[in-house]
Design an enzyme around this catalytic site. Sequence first.
Site, PDB file in Angstrom:
ATOM      1  N   HIS A 156       7.426  11.304  11.743  1.00 43.73           N
ATOM      2  CA  HIS A 156       7.065  11.212  13.167  1.00 43.73           C
ATOM      3  C   HIS A 156       8.009  10.307  13.941  1.00 43.73           C
ATOM      4  CE1 HIS A 156       3.145  13.349  13.135  1.00 43.73           C
ATOM      5  NE2 HIS A 156       3.295  13.144  11.834  1.00 43.73           N
ATOM      6  N   ASP A 363      12.270   6.356  20.293  1.00 43.50           N
ATOM      7  CA  ASP A 363      10.950   6.928  20.000  1.00 43.50           C
ATOM      8  C   ASP A 363      11.141   8.245  19.275  1.00 43.50           C
ATOM      9  OD1 ASP A 363       8.149   7.099  20.140  1.00 43.50           O
ATOM     10  OD2 ASP A 363       8.117   6.475  22.238  1.00 43.50           O
TER      11      ASP A 363
HETATM   12  C1  GDG Z   1       4.183   8.153  16.788  1.00 39.69           C
HETATM   13  C2  GDG Z   1       5.675   8.085  17.123  1.00 39.69           C
HETATM   14  C3  GDG Z   1       5.501  10.376  18.132  1.00 39.69           C
HETATM   15  C4  GDG Z   1      -1.715   5.173  24.280  1.00 39.69           C
HETATM   16  N1  GDG Z   1      -2.425   4.198  24.897  1.00 39.69           N
HETATM   17  C5  GDG Z   1      -3.673   4.651  25.006  1.00 39.69           C
HETATM   18  C6  GDG Z   1      -3.721   5.916  24.424  1.00 39.69           C
HETATM   19  N2  GDG Z   1      -2.511   6.210  23.995  1.00 39.69           N
HETATM   20  C7  GDG Z   1      -2.175   7.489  23.367  1.00 39.69           C
HETATM   21  C8  GDG Z   1      -1.265   8.315  24.230  1.00 39.69           C
HETATM   22  C9  GDG Z   1      -0.624   9.224  23.191  1.00 39.69           C
HETATM   23  C10 GDG Z   1      -0.590   8.328  21.945  1.00 39.69           C
HETATM   24  O1  GDG Z   1      -1.517   7.273  22.147  1.00 39.69           O
HETATM   25  C11 GDG Z   1       0.779   7.688  21.774  1.00 39.69           C
HETATM   26  O2  GDG Z   1       1.654   8.643  21.288  1.00 39.69           O
HETATM   27  P1  GDG Z   1       3.213   8.416  21.307  1.00 39.69           P
HETATM   28  O3  GDG Z   1       3.827   9.698  20.887  1.00 39.69           O
HETATM   29  O4  GDG Z   1       3.641   8.015  22.687  1.00 39.69           O
HETATM   30  O5  GDG Z   1       3.558   7.179  20.372  1.00 39.69           O
HETATM   31  P2  GDG Z   1       3.164   6.557  18.894  1.00 39.69           P
HETATM   32  O6  GDG Z   1       1.790   6.056  18.858  1.00 39.69           O
HETATM   33  O7  GDG Z   1       4.215   5.525  18.646  1.00 39.69           O
HETATM   34  O8  GDG Z   1       3.303   7.785  17.853  1.00 39.69           O
HETATM   35  C12 GDG Z   1       5.978   8.934  18.359  1.00 39.69           C
HETATM   36  C13 GDG Z   1       4.066  10.396  17.632  1.00 39.69           C
HETATM   37  O9  GDG Z   1       3.880   9.548  16.514  1.00 39.69           O
HETATM   38  C14 GDG Z   1       3.647  11.807  17.254  1.00 39.69           C
HETATM   39  O10 GDG Z   1       4.523  12.373  16.334  1.00 39.69           O
HETATM   40  O11 GDG Z   1       5.588  11.075  19.355  1.00 39.69           O
HETATM   41  O12 GDG Z   1       7.359   8.940  18.629  1.00 39.69           O
HETATM   42  O13 GDG Z   1       6.097   6.743  17.344  1.00 39.69           O
HETATM   43  O14 GDG Z   1      -1.448  10.322  22.910  1.00 39.69           O
HETATM   44  O15 GDG Z   1      -2.002   8.977  25.226  1.00 39.69           O
HETATM   45  N3  GDG Z   1      -4.821   6.666  24.346  1.00 39.69           N
HETATM   46  C15 GDG Z   1      -5.943   6.130  24.858  1.00 39.69           C
HETATM   47  N4  GDG Z   1      -5.980   4.880  25.425  1.00 39.69           N
HETATM   48  C16 GDG Z   1      -4.868   4.120  25.526  1.00 39.69           C
HETATM   49  O16 GDG Z   1      -4.926   3.003  26.065  1.00 39.69           O
HETATM   50  N5  GDG Z   1      -7.063   6.836  24.781  1.00 39.69           N
END
Ligand code: GDG
Length: 468
Positions: A156, A363
């Site tokens: 990921h 990322d």
């Molecule tokens: C890893 C990889 C890759 C965030 N704050 C809140 C909240 N979130 C949710 C977002 C989104 C998720 O969390 C974050 O996803 P990301 O993709 O931006 O980042 P990582 O957590 O680092 O995930 C990344 C991912 O895996 C999938 O393969 O894209 O690159 O690092 O859904 O909306 N959700 C809620 N409250 C928050 O305050 N409910």
Amino acid sequence: MARLVIVSNRVPDPGETSGPRAGGLAVGLADALVPGSLWFGWSGKTAEHTSTTAKLTEADGLTYATIDLGESDYRAFYLGFSNGTLWPLFHMMPGHAEFDRGDYVIYREVNQAFAAALLPLLKPDDLIWIHDYQLLGVAAALRAAGVTNRIGFFLHIPFPAPALFEVLPPAKALLEAMLAHDVIGFQTGYDRAHFLGALSSGLGMIAHEGTVIYRQRKVSCIVNPIGIDADGFSRMAASIARRIDARRMIESLAGRALMIGVDRLDYTKGLPERFDAYQRFLQHYPEHRRQISFLQIAAPSREEVERYRTLREELNHKAGAINGQYSDFDWVPLRYMTRTAPRSMVAGLYRLARIGLVTPLRDGMNLVAKEYIAAQNPDNPGVLILSRFAGAASGLPEAMLVNPFDVDGVAEAISLALTMPLDERQARYKALIARVREVSAAAYSRAFTARLADVSVQPPPRVLKTAI
Ligand code: GDG
């Protein structure tokens, strides 16, 4: 049809899937997790010792199988090697990485413990799909135990440039462990190219069309970007935007444009640099000062790691400095929340926001960028400002792409986004939403499982005395 077995570090508690933490892997895999599937991994709980057998729970036709981690294993495996070594190094931030041989030994042992607890649950034709950097060695441990099932792996996070990967003392052992899979998936072509480069420089292996042969077994390396359920997310955003808390938000904006950032509180997400860029924007574009309100939601994460605590302090300090310098009696430029907000509220806020500011330093993909697009009102869409160093950038060229290290460049992008005419916003949105719909969560999991199901069963590697 073969049963799908998902293996991930964290397995969500089936009772909590609609809570604020819902998201991430559970959303990405929703389509693949058909009734009958098994989801195996860590419960998120610590105990005196790491469990040797999994606890089984049935919910919605799925079987969840979890183990607890011993307190000291949790520290060395999870906080230590996974998040103190692999996470920063894979994000190409060697300055944040620490290496401790003892932590690595435990990482190996915990990967072996995952394999040992999974082994009795496996059926001969199961398709096994392992996720992410914490579990690089599980497949090798399964192979060492004679498992011939088809095993896939998806990374990921980014795979680093070979010269950085080689900094890791066990670099070669980790590469060899990864080659115990049949299919290895990456978010972008860059990540796959880096991995193939590391195989070439570390093990002298040359790939042909993404496939390498290792100990007479074929390993296919594929690019398979993760996505979201755009239509479901869009419906949630539209229905929330009509609710009472959305009205409160609109009233509090008093006609100003909302700019939003939503991230885990993690140093890879570029939050200090983002705050600096906002400060530079306020400084260089005084005519826009009272026209904007920036809401940053920063969900606490990995708080037991020292670097995450210092990040939090640094951001408190910067937020205080911005508001101290620029606030007026009737305007606060920055609203900064270090709490996890409910997912539906996040969706509604994206829709209200005129600008989505997504500027990670590095990322794997970044799903926030895709969620922001999905949440927009097609008649009056906002503008996505996106770091070129997020995996999402390679699939979303119509976003305003920025270099997150270039504080002046990001400040300028905020000013351009704020004044972008409706027709240009609509044109960009139209192109972006088509891309977010096409590279969906369903497409991601279908493509990966189809590719894995296509592999013919191969004999286990002949020599594999140790797992990693
Ligand atoms: C890893 C990889 C890759 C965030 N704050 C809140 C909240 N979130 C949710 C977002 C989104 C998720 O969390 C974050 O996803 P990301 O993709 O931006 O980042 P990582 O957590 O680092 O995930 C990344 C991912 O895996 C999938 O393969 O894209 O690159 O690092 O859904 O909306 N959700 C809620 N409250 C928050 O305050 N409910």
